[in-house]
Each structure stands twice: as C-alpha cells, then as structure tokens.
Design a protein around this motif. Structure first.
Motif, PDB file in Angstrom:
ATOM      1  N   SER A 141      60.754  22.891  16.973  1.00  0.00           N
ATOM      2  CA  SER A 141      59.425  22.847  16.916  1.00  0.00           C
ATOM      3  C   SER A 141      58.941  23.724  16.284  1.00  0.00           C
ATOM      4  O   SER A 141      59.540  25.113  15.919  1.00  0.00           O
ATOM      5  CB  SER A 141      59.348  23.730  18.408  1.00  0.00           C
ATOM      6  N   LYS A 175      66.966  20.524  18.302  1.00  0.00           N
ATOM      7  CA  LYS A 175      65.900  21.075  18.898  1.00  0.00           C
ATOM      8  C   LYS A 175      64.903  21.261  17.748  1.00  0.00           C
ATOM      9  O   LYS A 175      65.605  22.605  17.702  1.00  0.00           O
ATOM     10  CB  LYS A 175      66.462  21.636  20.194  1.00  0.00           C
ATOM     11  N   TYR A 235      56.254  25.206  16.906  1.00  0.00           N
ATOM     12  CA  TYR A 235      56.317  27.094  17.711  1.00  0.00           C
ATOM     13  C   TYR A 235      57.499  27.836  17.761  1.00  0.00           C
ATOM     14  O   TYR A 235      57.654  28.629  17.767  1.00  0.00           O
ATOM     15  CB  TYR A 235      55.912  27.061  19.173  1.00  0.00           C
ATOM     16  N   SER A 243      58.632  18.175  10.126  1.00  0.00           N
ATOM     17  CA  SER A 243      59.777  18.814  10.134  1.00  0.00           C
ATOM     18  C   SER A 243      60.133  18.736   8.704  1.00  0.00           C
ATOM     19  O   SER A 243      60.090  17.896   8.103  1.00  0.00           O
ATOM     20  CB  SER A 243      61.172  18.256  11.021  1.00  0.00           C
ATOM     21  N   TRP A 281      54.573  16.094  14.248  1.00  0.00           N
ATOM     22  CA  TRP A 281      53.851  16.799  15.174  1.00  0.00           C
ATOM     23  C   TRP A 281      52.817  16.637  15.272  1.00  0.00           C
ATOM     24  O   TRP A 281      51.711  16.559  13.843  1.00  0.00           O
ATOM     25  CB  TRP A 281      54.381  17.453  16.314  1.00  0.00           C
ATOM     26  N   LEU A 317      51.858  20.238  21.916  1.00  0.00           N
ATOM     27  CA  LEU A 317      52.401  18.849  20.583  1.00  0.00           C
ATOM     28  C   LEU A 317      52.625  17.806  20.877  1.00  0.00           C
ATOM     29  O   LEU A 317      53.721  17.709  21.728  1.00  0.00           O
ATOM     30  CB  LEU A 317      53.894  19.865  20.001  1.00  0.00           C
TER      31      LEU A 317
END
Length: 385
Positions: free
Chosen positions: A306, A304, A308, A331, A338, A356
């Motif tokens: 992100s 997981k 953000y 990433s 994204w 995203l």
C-alpha cells in the motif's frame, strides 16, 4: 459446533491418495478422516470443504454432486512451490431444511474467517454464496462481492432464494453489508435489460465476457478489491467443461478461468473462494481442480502493499482534470495501480485518508486524456450516498 456436521472424506479418495507420489497435493493436505477426525486448524492457511445442498437450484439437479470425484482429480495435481498449510474438512450434507444448511455453512465459514483461514467451497449450487456472505456479519462492516458468472442472478423479486436469484436476497437482506457487487463475464442475451439497468443504477460493476476474453488482465483490479469470489462454472464454455446441456457454447476458456482464479488468489483482500454449479464429469472435475490449484498458487504469491504503508515503493502520479486532481500510485515491485477516491469516508476504510481503489494503467492514461475512469466515478458517487 458447526464443524461437527462435516462428514469425513470418503475411503475411496483416501485409498487413492496412498498411490500418489509424495509431491502430489493429496499427500500434502491434512484431511478429515473417519479414523483421525478433523485436522488441526491452528496453522492452516486454506480450508477446503464441500456443500451438497442443492434444493434451491433454479434448474433441478439430476443427481448429487460427486465431490469425491473432484477430489480425486485435485489430489493428483502436484504441489507448487508453496508455503501454505492446506486442510480438507470433508463435506456438509443437506440439512433437514435448506435454512439449516445455510446456517451451518455460515457458522463454518465464520469460524474459519475468525482464524484467518481462507475457505474454498465446492458447492452444488450458487445460492450457497448467500450464507457465505452472511458469515461476514460482525467480522467486517462492508463487503465487496465478485461473481464470475454469465448472469447477474437477480431473478424475480417475488421469487424465494434460488441459485438464479441469490443476489436479490443479498441486496435486500438486513443488515445490508454489501458495499459493491461486480460481475465478471456476463453475457447480454442471458440477462434482461432491466437487470443490466439495475446494475447501472446501483453503481455496480459489470464486465462482459468479450471484454475480459480480449484482455483477461482487466479482471485483476476487480478481484484485488474483492472479499468474496463466487464462481459459477456455467461461465465456462461447454467445450472446455465437458459439453453438458446446461452450459453455453460461449464462455471463458479453461486458460482464462484459471487466470481469473489466480488473480483472485493473488488479491490479499480475497477471504473466500467458492466454486459452484459444476457437472459430474471427469473433464469438469479436472478443470475445477485446476482452478482451485491456480487459486492456491495465487494465495502463495500474495504481496501486501500500500502506498500509505511504504511510499518509497510506489510512484505517485497527479493528473489534473477539470473537476479535481486525480492521484494515482504505481507499485515499483508489482506494477499494479491504485487511484485515490476522496469521497469514500471513514465508515468504509476506518481512516481519515482517501480510499485506494485498484485500477489499471489504462485508467491512468484515460485520466491523462481528461476522461474520468468509470470505476473511479462509481466509487466517488457511492462515497457520497
């Protein structure tokens, strides 16, 4: 309770399990048996169950789907380096009416989703996708559905729901919770031009078989954004599935379809995986069981992430274009990409931040050449409508 309608796994499958080595899947799945009843769901990660309902098949089935035959092949596969708890809930027989079967499927899936358990459905026909979609009612506002299929399955607007027209039902049925529909692997000669045009008008995504076969990694960002993945076995080429008359010479190879299943499993957003329209043959069951294995493998490698939540783990790229700046994130751990879509507002992502959208490095490079990625443009337009 809907789970009461599930029938236990057949004795011949359980007897087969007794002969398996301790590392086999069949020895490590908690099973619904006549003697012990339903397995405890408290710590389950994944729940498998079969659905025999096939009365709405577009092409009438010659016989009942042998889900036990598939289990025999699945159970003999070896356990991966996994930490998931897997349960097999048995099978759902046909209800008195098709709608009864749909209702029970919906209730079972909703019950599993509420417990954060990922259902894997082995279904006779793909119209079962409809009640699985309806199971999200009240649980999630907007749903992204991905179908791995050689057809769009819109069917005739006047036709009652069938395995060839369930998407029309999903699109038109109220409440309309479908945010996006993506097809992976369509073959043009199986789809009317009007259907292809409809996909374009509705801003849905469609990827031809040739595109994905050339670079199967193109399916990854599509599946990363999916809530439901519905796989029609007829998207697989006949030679890989067992040379059935219902299958086409063209389609995904066994290797490609397993890669797609693994991408679906890796997506931390995918909440349901369904396999439908398979044939009763050893080769078909072997491939279907391997697809399930790869999906479970993917689930166990979920990360997981992100930008953000953890900005330090991402590299941010700002690409100036004629209209506005596109903001990409890569990433540093998984090298996934994204892009921000500012037009998708709070009704979809529940925050005031831009949404995203999963994308590829190719999308970033296209943007650098002043070509707006098509997936970004469609998402942008949807956010305004």
């Amino acid at each position: 309770m809907a789970f009461d309608f599930l029938v236990p796994i057949e004795d011949k499958v359980l007897a087969h399990c007794e002969l398996l080595p301790p590392q086999a899947l069949g020895k490590n799945i908690f099973k619904h048996t006549e003697r012990k009843g339903l397995p405890v769901l408290a710590n389950a990660t994944i729940a498998i169950f079969g659905v025999h309902e096939s009365r709405n098949a577009f092409e009438k089935k010659m016989g009942r789907l042998d889900i036990s035959g598939l289990r025999l092949q699945l159970y003999k596969l070896m356990l991966g380096n996994w930490n998931s708890t897997i349960v097999d809930l048995g099978d759902l027989e046909q209800g008195e009416e098709v709608e009864d079967s749909y209702f029970v499927v919906k209730e079972i899936v909703a019950g599993l989703l509420e417990e954060n358990i990922i259902p894997i459905i082995i279904g006779a026909t793909q119209d079962i996708t409809y009640p699985t979609y309806r199971a999200f009612d009240g649980l999630k506002n907007m749903i992204n559905l991905v179908a791995v299929d050689s057809k769009f399955d819109f069917g005739d607007a006047e036709e009652l729901i069938s395995s060839n027209s369930y998407m029309s039902k999903i699109i038109t049925d109220k409440p309309n919770n479908l945010f996006n529909f993506s097809n992976i692997g369509y073959q043009s000669y199986f789809n009317a031009q009007e259907e292809i045009d409809l996909m374009e008008r509705l801003l849905f995504d469609a990827y031809r078989l040739g595109e994905i076969a050339f670079d199967v990694s193109l399916a990854e960002p599509v599946l990363r954004n999916a809530d439901i993945v519905s796989l029609d076995a007829r998207a697989i080429r006949a030679s890989d599935i067992g040379m059935s008359d219902n299958f086409s010479p063209n389609g995904f190879t066994g290797r490609e379809i397993c890669a797609i299943a693994r991408y679906a499993g890796i997506s931390d957003k995918v909440s349901l995986f369904g396999l439908y329209e398979m044939e009763n043959s050893i080769q078909s069951f072997q491939l279907m069981s391997q697809i399930i294995w790869y999906f479970i493998e993917g689930v166990n490698f979920r990360i997981k992430e992100s930008p953000y939540l953890d900005k330090d783990s991402f590299t941010k790229f700002i690409v100036p274009t004629d209209d506005e700046d596109l903001i990409f994130y890569k990433s540093n751990l998984t090298e996934r990409w994204w892009v921000e879509v500012p037009s998708i507002l709070t009704s979809h992502n529940k925050t005031n931040t831009p949404a995203l959208l999963p994308c590829t490095e190719k999308d970033y490079l296209e943007a650098c050449n002043q070509n707006i990625p098509e997936r970004w443009f469609k998402a942008y337009k949807k956010g305004f409508n």
